[in-house]
Structure formats: structure tokens, C-alpha cells
Design a protein around this motif. Structure first.
Motif, PDB file in Angstrom:
ATOM      1  N   PRO A 142       0.826  -1.212   0.000  1.00 32.49           N
ATOM      2  CA  PRO A 142       0.000   0.000   0.000  1.00 32.49           C
ATOM      3  C   PRO A 142       0.858   1.259   0.000  1.00 32.49           C
ATOM      4  N   THR A 143       0.298   2.327  -0.525  1.00 35.43           N
ATOM      5  CA  THR A 143       0.881   3.662  -0.435  1.00 35.43           C
ATOM      6  C   THR A 143      -0.104   4.532   0.334  1.00 35.43           C
ATOM      7  N   THR A 156      -3.294   4.513  -1.519  1.00 33.46           N
ATOM      8  CA  THR A 156      -3.952   3.227  -1.791  1.00 33.46           C
ATOM      9  C   THR A 156      -4.105   2.385  -0.529  1.00 33.46           C
ATOM     10  N   THR A 157      -4.205   3.035   0.609  1.00 33.74           N
ATOM     11  CA  THR A 157      -4.426   2.318   1.868  1.00 33.74           C
ATOM     12  C   THR A 157      -5.931   2.281   2.161  1.00 33.74           C
ATOM     13  N   SER A 182      -8.091  10.227  -0.823  1.00 37.20           N
ATOM     14  CA  SER A 182      -7.545   8.872  -0.709  1.00 37.20           C
ATOM     15  C   SER A 182      -8.539   7.857  -1.242  1.00 37.20           C
ATOM     16  N   HIS A 206      -7.105   4.131  -7.922  1.00 37.16           N
ATOM     17  CA  HIS A 206      -6.452   3.926  -6.628  1.00 37.16           C
ATOM     18  C   HIS A 206      -7.159   2.843  -5.813  1.00 37.16           C
ATOM     19  N   ALA A 256      -5.583  -0.742  -4.640  1.00 34.88           N
ATOM     20  CA  ALA A 256      -5.545  -1.112  -3.224  1.00 34.88           C
ATOM     21  C   ALA A 256      -6.080  -2.524  -3.010  1.00 34.88           C
ATOM     22  N   ARG A 275      -3.862  -5.334  -4.818  1.00 36.87           N
ATOM     23  CA  ARG A 275      -2.646  -5.576  -4.036  1.00 36.87           C
ATOM     24  C   ARG A 275      -2.968  -6.297  -2.746  1.00 36.87           C
ATOM     25  N   GLY A 276      -4.113  -5.954  -2.145  1.00 37.50           N
ATOM     26  CA  GLY A 276      -4.512  -6.632  -0.921  1.00 37.50           C
ATOM     27  C   GLY A 276      -4.742  -8.116  -1.118  1.00 37.50           C
ATOM     28  N   ASP A 315       1.285   4.965  -7.692  1.00 33.99           N
ATOM     29  CA  ASP A 315       0.039   5.724  -7.621  1.00 33.99           C
ATOM     30  C   ASP A 315       0.247   7.051  -8.340  1.00 33.99           C
TER      31      ASP A 315
END
Length: 292
Positions: A126-127, A130-131, A176, A193, A197, A200-201, A263
Motif C-alpha cells: 500500500p501507499t 492506496t491504503t 484517498s 487507486h 488497493a 494488491r490486498g 500511484d
């Protein structure tokens, strides 16, 4: 289980697009100086060829170019004399092609092993943009249960598009992913984004793509059409595969890639600093002309 047939896209054949991207910055009072970098030059890739690209600056300034860590061409320049405004005009001519067949997706175990031993790892964490809460990842996991990487990309993209309606002006540049989800509305940047997120999760490497999307699939030749910058994602499933979650379609010959990164912050079209009093937001216009 493979889901390649569910990834739809309407291909129209090879296109040649002329793109004019103009950014105008006006200062409340003349800026004493400014330092700028621009990411507006389309890449040459297997699916697109940049035939011509140039960036003009007013007031006139000497420019230089380099490639950043993520493989995006950057143009830098400085204005050391006072200036009341700044205009950046990026002009390009790009030939684009329909996407090829999707690669055969590796099984999840093989994909995880590949990630752990390569730079793909940079696109799995995450960034700040992208959290998201773990409960959203759980929703994505439920939506993608039993699917291969291609099917997972489609299911997650649909989950995001169903929750977040595309609504220009609903969010700002600093919104966000989690805020866009809760608000239920956003722009392509927010949808990209959020999709990143969640992918990637679930362990699927995914990167942010900045570029352009011609707004008319059946565009008349030589007729200028107003458009805007666009954002979508690429996920890795044996190779990088482009998908536009805002429009629920594969990235195709209507899409033009300028840059990729983790991102938006890695591929911001224009960023810089200036010495002076705060001014208003920049005015941005993008014009497309299909020439072939």
C-alpha cells in the motif's frame, strides 16, 4: 479457472491520434521564479508508437529530459525571472494498436513466488493513496473467491465501479482511496487507486497508469475533440495487462500511456515549486484529433 473471455474490449483497429495537452498557471502576483517537471510525453510500447512529441513553455525556458525510476519521460525547466503566468503545451502524435491476447495466468502460488524474487514486489504494497481498511479487502476477497488472476482483476474492478460512481468534481487531487469508497463517488484517479488497493490486498501486483483516453470510439477523422487526462491500472498475470475500471474494459487503442507507477504521485503530469504568493488551481485542457 480462467476468465479471459469475460474481459471485454471493443477494438477498432490501429489509430493515429494527435494530442494537445495545455496547462495554464496564473499567479495572484508575479512569481519570482519557478522550478517545474512535466510528465506528458507518451511512451513507445508494444501497443503504441510515439511518432512525434514536444513540449513548449511560455515564457520561454530551456528544457531538459530524463527517464525517472518508473520509466516515464520527464521534462524539466526553470524560470528564473518574474512571471505572472506559465503555459505548458505538450503536443504528440501517437499510433495505437488493439491489445493482443491475454497471457496465460500463473496459478496463485507461482505468482507469489515470482513476486518475491522480482521488482513486482514494489507493486504489491500500500501507499498513502492506496491504503484501505481490511474490511474492504475482505469484500474483494469474497468477490474474487475461486477466480484466477484475470478473473480477480475483473471482479475487483466491478466491485469498485459498482460502489464508486464516476462524478467529475466529486473529489480533489488529494482524496484517498478509502475516502472515495466512503463517499461513493469520484473520478478515474480515485477508481484506479481503489482498484489498486484491493488487487494488491489480494496479492496481485498492480500499478497506476497515467495517460489519455480518446472520448469518442467512432471519432471522425481530423475533427478536434475535447477530452482530458485519464487513469487506469495494469495488473501482472504472466505479463502486464491493462484494464480500465472506470469504463469496465481492457485498455485498448483508445488509451495512450504516458507513465506508470505505484500511484498518482509517481506520475503527476505537472509538479513544481515557485517563489511567490499562493495562486489558484491550474487550468488544463486536452484536445484529441484522430488523423488516421
Amino acid at each position: 479457472m480462467t476468465n479471459q473471455g469475460t474481459i471485454r474490449g471493443t477494438t477498432q483497429g490501429t489509430r493515429r491520434l494527435r494530442i494537445k495537452h495545455v496547462t495554464r498557471v496564473s499567479y495572484a502576483q508575479p512569481a519570482a521564479s519557478s522550478h517545474n517537471e512535466v510528465r506528458m510525453t507518451p511512451l513507445t510500447l508494444p501497443g503504441q508508437t510515439t511518432l512525434d512529441a514536444r513540449i513548449a513553455v511560455s515564457p520561454s525556458a530551456t528544457t531538459w529530459s530524463y527517464w525517472d525510476y518508473w520509466g516515464t519521460q520527464v521534462t524539466g525547466f526553470e524560470l528564473m525571472d518574474p512571471h505572472a503566468d506559465l503555459t505548458i503545451t505538450a503536443s504528440s502524435l501517437v499510433e495505437t494498436h488493439p491489445p493482443g491476447s491475454l497471457p496465460e495466468a500463473p496459478v496463485w502460488r507461482e505468482l507469489a513466488e515470482r513476486v518475491d524474487s522480482s521488482r513486482l514486489l514494489e507493486f504489491t504494497g500500500p501507499t498513502s493513496r492506496t491504503t484501505v481498511p481490511e474490511r474492504l479487502v475482505d469484500k474483494a476477497r469474497e468477490a474474487a473467491a475461486g477466480l484466477d488472476p484475470h478473473g480477480t482483476a475483473i471482479a475487483v474492478s466491478a466491485l469498485v465501479a459498482d460502489q464508486v460512481s464516476y462524478l467529475p468534481g466529486a473529489t480533489g487531487v488529494n482524496t484517498s482511496a478509502a475516502e472515495a469508497w466512503e463517499q461513493g463517488a469520484g473520478v478515474c484517479q480515485d477508481i484506479a487507486h481503489l482498484t489498486l488497493a484491493l488487487l494488491r490486498g489480494l496479492g496481485l501486483p498492480a500499478r497506476y497508469v497515467s495517460g489519455y483516453l480518446h472520448p469518442e470510439r467512432e471519432a471522425e477523422l481530423h475533427r478536434p475533440v475535447a477530452g482530458q487526462s485519464h487513469a487506469w491500472v495494469e495488473y501482472w498475470a504472466g505479463d502486464w495487462c491493462g484494464y480500465d475500471p472506470t469504463n469496465r474494459t481492457r485498455a485498448d487503442e483508445s488509451h495512450v500511456v504516458v507513465g506508470r507507477g505505484r500511484d498518482y504521485d509517481d506520475v503527476t503530469p505537472h509538479k513544481g515549486v515557485y517563489r511567490g504568493v499562493p495562486g489558484g488551481p491550474p487550468e488544463v485542457t486536452v484536445e484529441f484529433t484522430r488523423v488516421a
